[in-house]
Design a protein around this motif. Structure first.
Motif, PDB file in Angstrom:
ATOM      1  N   LEU A   6       0.929  -1.044   0.044  1.00 55.91           N
ATOM      2  CA  LEU A   6       0.055   0.048  -0.011  1.00 55.91           C
ATOM      3  C   LEU A   6       1.032   0.958   0.039  1.00 55.91           C
ATOM      4  CD1 LEU A   6      -2.837   1.337   0.332  1.00 55.91           C
ATOM      5  CD2 LEU A   6      -2.763   0.947   2.683  1.00 55.91           C
ATOM      6  N   HIS A  17      -6.926   5.909   4.840  1.00 48.86           N
ATOM      7  CA  HIS A  17      -5.682   5.110   4.469  1.00 48.86           C
ATOM      8  C   HIS A  17      -5.909   3.881   5.600  1.00 48.86           C
ATOM      9  CE1 HIS A  17      -3.710   8.850   3.424  1.00 48.86           C
ATOM     10  NE2 HIS A  17      -3.899   8.265   2.170  1.00 48.86           N
ATOM     11  N   ALA A  21      -5.919  -0.232   4.629  1.00 46.88           N
ATOM     12  CA  ALA A  21      -4.933  -1.165   5.426  1.00 46.88           C
ATOM     13  C   ALA A  21      -5.632  -2.321   6.115  1.00 46.88           C
ATOM     14  CB  ALA A  21      -4.120  -0.550   6.362  1.00 46.88           C
ATOM     15  N   ARG A  22      -6.868  -1.857   6.553  1.00 50.39           N
ATOM     16  CA  ARG A  22      -7.672  -3.099   7.383  1.00 50.39           C
ATOM     17  C   ARG A  22      -8.018  -3.931   6.146  1.00 50.39           C
ATOM     18  NH1 ARG A  22     -11.098   0.999  10.299  1.00 50.39           N
ATOM     19  NH2 ARG A  22      -9.947   1.312  12.314  1.00 50.39           N
ATOM     20  N   ALA A  25      -5.271  -6.023   4.648  1.00 48.08           N
ATOM     21  CA  ALA A  25      -4.888  -7.104   5.501  1.00 48.08           C
ATOM     22  C   ALA A  25      -5.788  -8.375   5.642  1.00 48.08           C
ATOM     23  CB  ALA A  25      -4.899  -6.720   6.954  1.00 48.08           C
ATOM     24  N   VAL A  31       0.847  -6.934   4.740  1.00 49.28           N
ATOM     25  CA  VAL A  31       0.559  -5.658   4.014  1.00 49.28           C
ATOM     26  C   VAL A  31       1.818  -4.805   4.268  1.00 49.28           C
ATOM     27  CG1 VAL A  31      -0.958  -3.412   3.716  1.00 49.28           C
ATOM     28  CG2 VAL A  31      -1.885  -5.758   3.914  1.00 49.28           C
ATOM     29  N   ILE A  33       2.977  -0.871   4.207  1.00 48.14           N
ATOM     30  CA  ILE A  33       2.718   0.331   4.045  1.00 48.14           C
ATOM     31  C   ILE A  33       4.020   1.034   3.402  1.00 48.14           C
ATOM     32  CG2 ILE A  33       1.694   2.531   4.776  1.00 48.14           C
ATOM     33  CD1 ILE A  33      -0.099   0.857   6.616  1.00 48.14           C
ATOM     34  N   ILE A  54       1.573   6.295  11.531  1.00 53.19           N
ATOM     35  CA  ILE A  54       1.075   5.036  10.930  1.00 53.19           C
ATOM     36  C   ILE A  54       1.498   3.882  12.010  1.00 53.19           C
ATOM     37  CG2 ILE A  54       1.243   3.512   9.186  1.00 53.19           C
ATOM     38  CD1 ILE A  54       2.154   6.114   7.323  1.00 53.19           C
ATOM     39  N   LEU A  58      -1.648   1.362  13.668  1.00 54.77           N
ATOM     40  CA  LEU A  58      -1.322   0.122  13.379  1.00 54.77           C
ATOM     41  C   LEU A  58      -1.526  -0.967  14.804  1.00 54.77           C
ATOM     42  CD1 LEU A  58       0.954  -0.447  10.499  1.00 54.77           C
ATOM     43  CD2 LEU A  58      -1.533  -0.180  10.265  1.00 54.77           C
ATOM     44  N   VAL A  67       0.355  -6.032   9.166  1.00 56.25           N
ATOM     45  CA  VAL A  67       0.555  -4.623   8.542  1.00 56.25           C
ATOM     46  C   VAL A  67       1.799  -3.740   9.050  1.00 56.25           C
ATOM     47  CG1 VAL A  67      -0.540  -2.657   7.612  1.00 56.25           C
ATOM     48  CG2 VAL A  67      -1.966  -4.476   8.062  1.00 56.25           C
TER      49      VAL A  67
END
Length: 159
Positions: A6, A17, A21-22, A25, A31, A33, A54, A58, A67
């Protein structure tokens, strides 16, 4: 192991964002980032501030370590994907304009390195949020708390 990337400047990392990400995943084992510096964009937060916000988000969301965050080095995104073993890139689409912008890049990534692009439609409740608009609202003294995870709000307060 399936790894998705991502990529973005994430200046700042928004709830849009986080939603991507969720959802990414849920589609992959891992994932990444990939935080980039985009010289064509006026930056507000440093690369370190963005990465830290970030990572804190997370952790708070229970997405780490599946992630994770890495700096995106200068060069081709597909080279980064090859280096970490990612087979696809994830991009969010807020509107038809986003697709028009993203499609040629997706085709080039496939042409250069057989790296696919997975497009996810942005949740309608988040489609109005972009980092550039958040920066503008913030610069003009407007409220941004309902568009950002708390770690990004704190990062902006420190600027």
């Amino acid at each position: 192991m399936t790894t998705l990337v991502l990529p973005g400047s994430f200046d700042p990392f928004t709830l849009g964002h986080l939603d991507l990400a969720r959802r990414a995943a849920a589609l992959a084992d891992e994932v990444v980032i990939a935080v980039s510096h985009n010289p064509s964009k006026a930056g507000l937060l440093s690369l370190e501030q963005r990465r830290r916000a970030i990572e804190e988000t997370l952790q708070a969301e229970g997405l780490a370590p599946r992630v994770r965050v890495e700096d995106l080095p200068a060069g081709l995104l597909v080279d980064f994907c090859r280096r970490i073993g990612a087979r696809a890139v994830v991009r969010g689409l807020r509107s038809q304009l986003d697709l028009s912008y993203e499609e040629p890049m997706a085709r080039m990534n496939a042409h250069l390195a057989q790296v696919d692009t997975v497009f996810l439609l942005t949740d309608q409740s988040l489609a109005h949020i972009s980092s550039s608009l958040v920066r503008e609202v913030h610069a003009l003294g407007g409220p941004v708390e309902d568009m950002l995870p708390s770690a990004s709000v704190e990062a902006l307060r420190r600027v």
